[in-house]
Design a protein around this motif. Sequence first.
Motif, PDB file in Angstrom:
ATOM      1  N   PRO A  39     107.402  93.215  51.730  1.00 23.06           N
ATOM      2  CA  PRO A  39     108.734  93.402  52.300  1.00 23.06           C
ATOM      3  C   PRO A  39     109.430  92.117  52.767  1.00 23.06           C
ATOM      4  N   SER A  40     108.990  90.949  52.281  1.00 27.93           N
ATOM      5  CA  SER A  40     109.674  89.705  52.659  1.00 27.93           C
ATOM      6  C   SER A  40     111.086  89.660  52.094  1.00 27.93           C
ATOM      7  N   THR A  41     111.429  90.649  51.274  1.00 27.00           N
ATOM      8  CA  THR A  41     112.767  90.764  50.708  1.00 27.00           C
ATOM      9  C   THR A  41     113.770  91.380  51.683  1.00 27.00           C
ATOM     10  N   ALA A  42     113.309  91.780  52.868  1.00 27.56           N
ATOM     11  CA  ALA A  42     114.215  92.342  53.882  1.00 27.56           C
ATOM     12  C   ALA A  42     115.287  91.320  54.246  1.00 27.56           C
ATOM     13  N   LYS A  43     116.457  91.819  54.604  1.00 27.29           N
ATOM     14  CA  LYS A  43     117.573  90.927  54.930  1.00 27.29           C
ATOM     15  C   LYS A  43     117.376  90.214  56.259  1.00 27.29           C
ATOM     16  N   ASN A  44     116.854  90.924  57.245  1.00 29.98           N
ATOM     17  CA  ASN A  44     116.897  90.427  58.617  1.00 29.98           C
ATOM     18  C   ASN A  44     115.665  89.652  59.054  1.00 29.98           C
ATOM     19  N   CYS A  45     114.587  89.707  58.277  1.00 27.16           N
ATOM     20  CA  CYS A  45     113.409  88.934  58.646  1.00 27.16           C
ATOM     21  C   CYS A  45     113.609  87.472  58.257  1.00 27.16           C
ATOM     22  N   LEU A  46     112.809  86.605  58.849  1.00 28.67           N
ATOM     23  CA  LEU A  46     112.766  85.197  58.469  1.00 28.67           C
ATOM     24  C   LEU A  46     111.635  85.054  57.458  1.00 28.67           C
ATOM     25  N   THR A  47     111.973  84.745  56.209  1.00 32.59           N
ATOM     26  CA  THR A  47     110.989  84.677  55.133  1.00 32.59           C
ATOM     27  C   THR A  47     110.559  83.232  54.920  1.00 32.59           C
ATOM     28  N   ILE A  48     109.239  83.004  54.871  1.00 34.56           N
ATOM     29  CA  ILE A  48     108.681  81.659  54.894  1.00 34.56           C
ATOM     30  C   ILE A  48     107.975  81.324  53.580  1.00 34.56           C
ATOM     31  N   GLY A  49     108.384  80.214  52.978  1.00 29.50           N
ATOM     32  CA  GLY A  49     107.664  79.631  51.854  1.00 29.50           C
ATOM     33  C   GLY A  49     106.752  78.525  52.353  1.00 29.50           C
ATOM     34  N   ALA A  50     105.980  77.927  51.445  1.00 37.19           N
ATOM     35  CA  ALA A  50     104.977  76.934  51.834  1.00 37.19           C
ATOM     36  C   ALA A  50     105.248  75.584  51.184  1.00 37.19           C
ATOM     37  N   SER A  51     105.401  74.571  52.020  1.00 38.56           N
ATOM     38  CA  SER A  51     105.402  73.192  51.534  1.00 38.56           C
ATOM     39  C   SER A  51     103.975  72.661  51.602  1.00 38.56           C
ATOM     40  N   MET A  52     103.748  71.510  51.003  1.00 39.68           N
ATOM     41  CA  MET A  52     102.485  70.832  51.243  1.00 39.68           C
ATOM     42  C   MET A  52     102.507  70.240  52.650  1.00 39.68           C
ATOM     43  N   THR A  53     101.358  69.810  53.119  1.00 31.93           N
ATOM     44  CA  THR A  53     101.281  69.160  54.420  1.00 31.93           C
ATOM     45  C   THR A  53     101.221  67.647  54.216  1.00 31.93           C
ATOM     46  N   THR A  54     101.018  66.913  55.288  1.00 30.81           N
ATOM     47  CA  THR A  54     100.983  65.455  55.175  1.00 30.81           C
ATOM     48  C   THR A  54      99.752  65.006  54.391  1.00 30.81           C
ATOM     49  N   ASN A  55      99.833  63.833  53.798  1.00 27.82           N
ATOM     50  CA  ASN A  55      98.699  63.318  53.034  1.00 27.82           C
ATOM     51  C   ASN A  55      97.487  63.138  53.942  1.00 27.82           C
ATOM     52  N   GLY A  56      97.714  62.724  55.173  1.00 27.09           N
ATOM     53  CA  GLY A  56      96.609  62.565  56.117  1.00 27.09           C
ATOM     54  C   GLY A  56      95.895  63.868  56.384  1.00 27.09           C
ATOM     55  N   ASP A  57      96.658  64.964  56.428  1.00 23.24           N
ATOM     56  CA  ASP A  57      96.050  66.268  56.661  1.00 23.24           C
ATOM     57  C   ASP A  57      95.248  66.730  55.451  1.00 23.24           C
ATOM     58  N   PHE A  58      95.717  66.391  54.248  1.00 26.43           N
ATOM     59  CA  PHE A  58      94.926  66.691  53.049  1.00 26.43           C
ATOM     60  C   PHE A  58      93.555  66.028  53.139  1.00 26.43           C
ATOM     61  N   LEU A  59      93.550  64.740  53.488  1.00 23.17           N
ATOM     62  CA  LEU A  59      92.293  63.993  53.551  1.00 23.17           C
ATOM     63  C   LEU A  59      91.390  64.517  54.659  1.00 23.17           C
ATOM     64  N   GLU A  60      91.980  64.765  55.831  1.00 27.90           N
ATOM     65  CA  GLU A  60      91.167  65.258  56.941  1.00 27.90           C
ATOM     66  C   GLU A  60      90.664  66.668  56.681  1.00 27.90           C
ATOM     67  N   GLY A  61      91.444  67.441  55.929  1.00 24.85           N
ATOM     68  CA  GLY A  61      91.042  68.809  55.642  1.00 24.85           C
ATOM     69  C   GLY A  61      89.765  68.930  54.851  1.00 24.85           C
ATOM     70  N   VAL A  62      89.387  67.853  54.134  1.00 24.31           N
ATOM     71  CA  VAL A  62      88.131  67.867  53.381  1.00 24.31           C
ATOM     72  C   VAL A  62      86.955  68.114  54.319  1.00 24.31           C
ATOM     73  N   ASP A  63      87.041  67.576  55.532  1.00 20.88           N
ATOM     74  CA  ASP A  63      85.948  67.742  56.494  1.00 20.88           C
ATOM     75  C   ASP A  63      85.821  69.172  56.986  1.00 20.88           C
ATOM     76  N   TYR A  64      86.862  69.980  56.747  1.00 21.14           N
ATOM     77  CA  TYR A  64      86.852  71.360  57.237  1.00 21.14           C
ATOM     78  C   TYR A  64      86.912  72.372  56.089  1.00 21.14           C
ATOM     79  N   ALA A  65      86.501  71.915  54.908  1.00 16.25           N
ATOM     80  CA  ALA A  65      86.452  72.806  53.748  1.00 16.25           C
ATOM     81  C   ALA A  65      85.154  73.605  53.769  1.00 16.25           C
ATOM     82  N   GLU A  66      85.264  74.909  53.663  1.00 13.54           N
ATOM     83  CA  GLU A  66      84.084  75.760  53.603  1.00 13.54           C
ATOM     84  C   GLU A  66      83.663  75.851  52.136  1.00 13.54           C
TER      85      GLU A  66
END
Length: 891
Positions: A525-552
């Motif tokens: 139902p993200s097609t509703a008129k009145n809700c705030l619908t959120i897409g996804a950007s990438m995050t910062t390059n630093g977060d990509f690198l740090e995220g490796v340490d928290y990969a399951e």
Amino acid sequence: MKIVIILLIVCILYIYNVEAKIQLKTRTILEGDIVQRGQLRNGLQQRNIKEEENPYMMIQWKNVAEHTAEQKREIKKKLKTIVEEPFESSVGKKRRRINENSASYGIYLSNNVYLIKLQKNKQRMQVVEALNNQLQKVEMMTTFTENDKTLLNFDGVHELLHEKDNTKFNDIHKITTSKKRNKRNAFEHVLADKKSEHRKAYEHIIVRVKTFSPYATKEALMKDILLKEATITYILPNLFKVTMHKFYDQTLNDLRKHHNVIWIERELEHDVKNFGAQDVIQSGGSNDHQKLWNKGLTGKGQIIAVGDTGIDWDMCFFNDERGPPAFNDINLNHRKIVGYFQVKKEHNGQTIYSDTQDYVNGHGTHVSGSVAGNVNGTEPANVVKFAGTSKEGKLLFIDMHNTEHPEWGLITPDNLVDDYFGLAYEGGARIHSNSWGCSYSTLFSCHYATGCTWDQDNPYGKKGEQVPDIWCMNQVGRRCVYWCNTYSSNAVQIDQFSVDHDDALIVFAAGNDGNAADEFTLGAPSTAKNCLTIGASMTTNGDFLEGVDYAEIQGYLDYFHFENEAACCQYSGDNADLVHSLCCTDYMKKMYQDTERFNDKNLADFSSRGPTLNDMRIKPDVVTPGMIINSAHSDGNVNTFQCSDIRPNRGNEAAIMRMQGTSMATPLASGAVGLVRQYFVDGYYPSGHANAADSFEPSGPLMKAMMVHSAQPMEGTVMVNGQPQKLSQSYPNSQVGFGVVNLDSVFYFDDGERGSWNLSVHDRVDAIKNTTHLYCYKTTENVFGNPIRATLTWFDPPAAENADHTLINDLDLTAYVGGMYYPGNNVESGDSVNNVEQIRANAPTENTVVAILVSSKKMKDDHQMFSLVVSGYYLELVDDQVCMESLKGIY
């Protein structure tokens, strides 16, 4: 004798003629059409009801919009005139009035449907004949053709058939599934998925049925329709869920032929689909991830609702040493979770319940951490820094999953208004985060270049076989990759709740189907008129690198049957790069060193894109980081406090885990809305510092307007079929909506950091039909390349399900900057589709008059509340007369 025979023949011909004229006049229609409704002859015969006993004629006006009280009065007058119109009988010359023959008029139901009630008497056929003749002359009534065997379809509900050995559904499906987990994250849930692999997805069929007249109980509907081997769940007075276990063809025929059924839609099951992220949201990637926190905006005093799979409520982001949260109750004194609620749902003839915990590596724990998770203290530092956006806010959690029964999927209440959004609202939440919705993935997998293939064996094909687009066109009237892009009944409920609770804002994930097509991959139902619908950007390059340490990675090692990580890194078979990116950390770190590809200027390839398929509305509204997000980790046990900064593994004491998806972007955005609400509640506006005297509770449209107003252009790329494609630089667009959220660009503080930057807010303004609101500004100095922005939002009343055009009250935003015309959303003739409009005007010079106008000349209702946000450098509000003078000869 001859005279008697002639009279007898005349009578027979007369009766036959009248019978033909009063046969049901319906037709199968495409989306958005409205037709006149009578009773279905076949349906009556099937239930042994004589046509003469039918007490109603049902009439619907063409326009989809809900009629105002004034319109209803006018239509009732028109119907009264018709009912009182004298008519001549086909036999004899005596003139009669219809209402003299017991026909009442103007009984209003819903969705612009009106009833004319007929009583049994000798003149009934003549009354029907006369009514038909008169109604065909009425403006705004649709024409109709005789077809007594065709299912009546309202607002895009196609004919619904069920044929033995060749099941075929030509309806608008209500696919109540959710954002599929991205392939790179899927194996983290492999155990739960394995448990549910053996479900028979086609052992029963569930549809939602909407009726003209309300039924007090499900038993009344069942008795009326005489359903066989089916169970009914009451949702709302006019809305029911029907689960068919056997006799599908007979049951569906009963439903589609019933005189009181408006539309039918199929239902499938639901499922679920920040350190560097804070840097993007709070400061636009300027490496100041605590900028707004340092100015006092931490979400303190805000309650944000989350509906998801559960929370590991004893881990350090949520725990309270004094005890667990209140279950199915409110305890405002709990450090983090003011209430933990369970939901129930009718499922396959039984009532199923959610529980009070999350599963291992749980989705709900992760998203809740991104909203408002926070360690109670300052250690360990590598955990503390991943606090949620509204880190000092509190959560009201609605558990929609049962860890003991993963085969139940996501337990989403049928009545979202009362049993979900209303539940959170009564508990004090004014922001509601939802990382679930519809995806084609419960039926098939889709890829950009190769189309869609079945995910499991079913009556239509075998697993791995191609799904022809023609099959999906026959099913839902859309290509397979657009399966979920519809204005569903859940979207209608969201819009209705928003109109009824204008101080709340509902936030939804756009979906993770973006890598299958360039556009139209949104999931209701993200097609509703009145809700705030959120897409996804990438995050910062630093977060990509740090995220490796928290990969399951253990889940992937198990899935691929690797003994250890080294075996994964040494793998050289098919799709080696993909496999390495999932379970070889050395490969991940090397891959993420590509700063051009992995940075916060780019859109995540999985992020679903708009626009809405029915009416081309702009969705998503905005984007926030959603690719490689580090947040709370669940060990699946609420009796083992865990807060370690080690790599997560199933059941270990790790506090942080990385995930990705619009599911991760949505809670970050919801937490950001918490900061917006705090800004007004704590009285930061207009002075730029907290002042209790200036405190007010913002409307939902204002919170939405501030988020949209903060959105900045994205200058990066998105991967399309393995190749980087430059993002559109025309705003708004179907890729990122109005842009990526940067709250620092919208808040005004009196610390002098941004010089003479001004913020002007107008909330809950009453737009009266056929009027124009003028907001007049003037620049005091040159603004040196900084544009002026204006954002208009309003909560629009709900339209009919699957309507071609959903906008009811059409407001228009325009601006004249130094005499230059700027239309809202760059639509020259005025945007007649969206209930969010924005202007980004070129930077004016000193002493430039800026006229912002909000027109309500296209509204269907008499009143509509709206919110307007205007900002710019050296911009001051002046008397309207200044603008009136500048607009002479222009406007």
